[in-house]
Design an enzyme around this catalytic site. Sequence first.
Site, short mmCIF file in Angstrom:
data_model
loop_
_atom_site.label_atom_id
_atom_site.label_comp_id
_atom_site.label_asym_id
_atom_site.label_seq_id
_atom_site.Cartn_x
_atom_site.Cartn_y
_atom_site.Cartn_z
N GLU A 56 39.32 62.16 22.87
CA GLU A 56 39.60 63.35 22.06
C GLU A 56 40.37 62.97 20.79
O GLU A 56 40.08 63.48 19.70
CB GLU A 56 40.41 64.36 22.87
CG GLU A 56 39.71 64.85 24.13
CD GLU A 56 40.06 64.05 25.37
OE1 GLU A 56 40.12 64.66 26.46
OE2 GLU A 56 40.28 62.82 25.27
N CYS A 81 43.60 65.21 29.25
CA CYS A 81 44.82 64.94 30.01
C CYS A 81 45.95 65.84 29.52
O CYS A 81 45.98 66.30 28.38
CB CYS A 81 45.21 63.47 29.90
SG CYS A 81 45.61 62.90 28.23
N CYS A 90 46.30 64.63 25.50
CA CYS A 90 45.24 65.07 24.59
C CYS A 90 45.25 66.60 24.44
O CYS A 90 44.90 67.13 23.39
CB CYS A 90 43.88 64.60 25.09
SG CYS A 90 43.67 62.81 25.00
N ARG A 195 28.42 42.32 36.63
CA ARG A 195 29.74 41.79 36.99
C ARG A 195 30.79 42.14 35.92
O ARG A 195 31.93 42.46 36.25
CB ARG A 195 29.67 40.27 37.15
CG ARG A 195 28.90 39.80 38.37
CD ARG A 195 28.86 38.28 38.41
NE ARG A 195 28.13 37.77 39.57
CZ ARG A 195 27.95 36.48 39.83
NH1 ARG A 195 28.45 35.57 39.01
NH2 ARG A 195 27.29 36.10 40.91
N THR A 207 28.56 32.32 52.42
CA THR A 207 27.93 32.30 51.10
C THR A 207 28.59 31.25 50.21
O THR A 207 27.92 30.52 49.48
CB THR A 207 28.02 33.69 50.44
OG1 THR A 207 27.25 34.61 51.20
CG2 THR A 207 27.51 33.67 49.01
N GLY A 305 27.41 37.18 52.12
CA GLY A 305 26.00 37.03 52.48
C GLY A 305 25.52 38.14 53.38
O GLY A 305 26.10 39.24 53.42
#
Length: 373
Positions: A56, A81, A90, A195, A207, A305
């Site tokens: 905002e 907020c 805001c 990621r 894994t 895994g």
Amino acid sequence: MPQPAEEVKFMRRCLEISLRGKGYTAPNPMVGAVIVHRGGITGEGYHKIYGDSHAETNAIGSVKTPETLKDSTLYVNLEPCSHFGKTPPCSDLIIKCGIPRVVIGTADPNPLVSGQGISRLKENGIRVTCGLLETDCRHINRRFFTWHLHKRPWIILKWAQSADGFIDLVRAPGSPVGPNWITSKTARILVHKWRAEEQAILAGTNTVLKDNPGLNVRLWSGRDPLRVVIDRSLKLGSQHHVLDNSISTVVFTTADKTLTDNGQSALTEGTNIRYVPLVFDDAVEMQMLNYLHSQDIQSLIIEGGAYTLSRFIEKGLWDEARIFTGQKHFYDGVRAPSLQGKIVRQLETGNSHLQFIYNSSSEFIPSQTINDW
């Protein structure tokens, strides 16, 4: 109830620009704001990075003729907020600027806001409309909502499987360490993009022993997620990339492995490595999630895994699955996990078919008109 097409258009613009902050705003939500004067957009802004000014504020600051604000409508996908955090409220700025109308996509689940921003605007004579495209607005910030409402991260399961349904080949003793690739580099680049957009990534002991993954971002620009490794019996060592001390890493292990007989730490923690003791009982997955929630982690990718993935599936502790199916046949090996859910999107990427599946019980299943992948 049908919404006016113009109103919908402006809220969709809020959602579109909010996604520019993906991967940078957590633990804050992604928010976009649009200011409209006499049917035209005169200002817009989004929350760019955690700790910086909110959407905002950026939208209001972009308006070239501030006096028009007193005859404008502000559209925002999340309730403004009403409290002092890293930035001022805001809602106070909106009131100060004299904006007469605010259209909000959805209320904020944060107890520090939770309707108080809306109330403050109304108390100061501002006309407030709430609930425009609410399903899509909640979906965009599903990580933020899940953390506040369910006290855990949003959980994304990710794996690649062969055309005949195997996640890995049979590994004979002495087999080379490293992944048996099913997907192309195109798919691997996409995974590294994912990621960079999430806060944490988890893998189990087997894994790491078999593939020695880095669990970081190398093929995309962006932040490395927190690495989370399950190492119940402390089988992993400095020869494994996940313990190279290069980025923040949490290792979940058993409590009796972390202390000596006199109660002192039995582990040497690197600058970026933290060992967290857990009780490996039937609720160990929830213990992991509780710890991550306590660290303000709102999203978690689980990359394997098969055993680790299946445990979370069996417990119903997953929200979204992203499954690549390649063209290779393994004929034998480690069976890919099995799950039931709602397929919300499918596409071809590189040499693989990619499915996005949501847990059928999720309250954040997207509409067909939104794409934030």
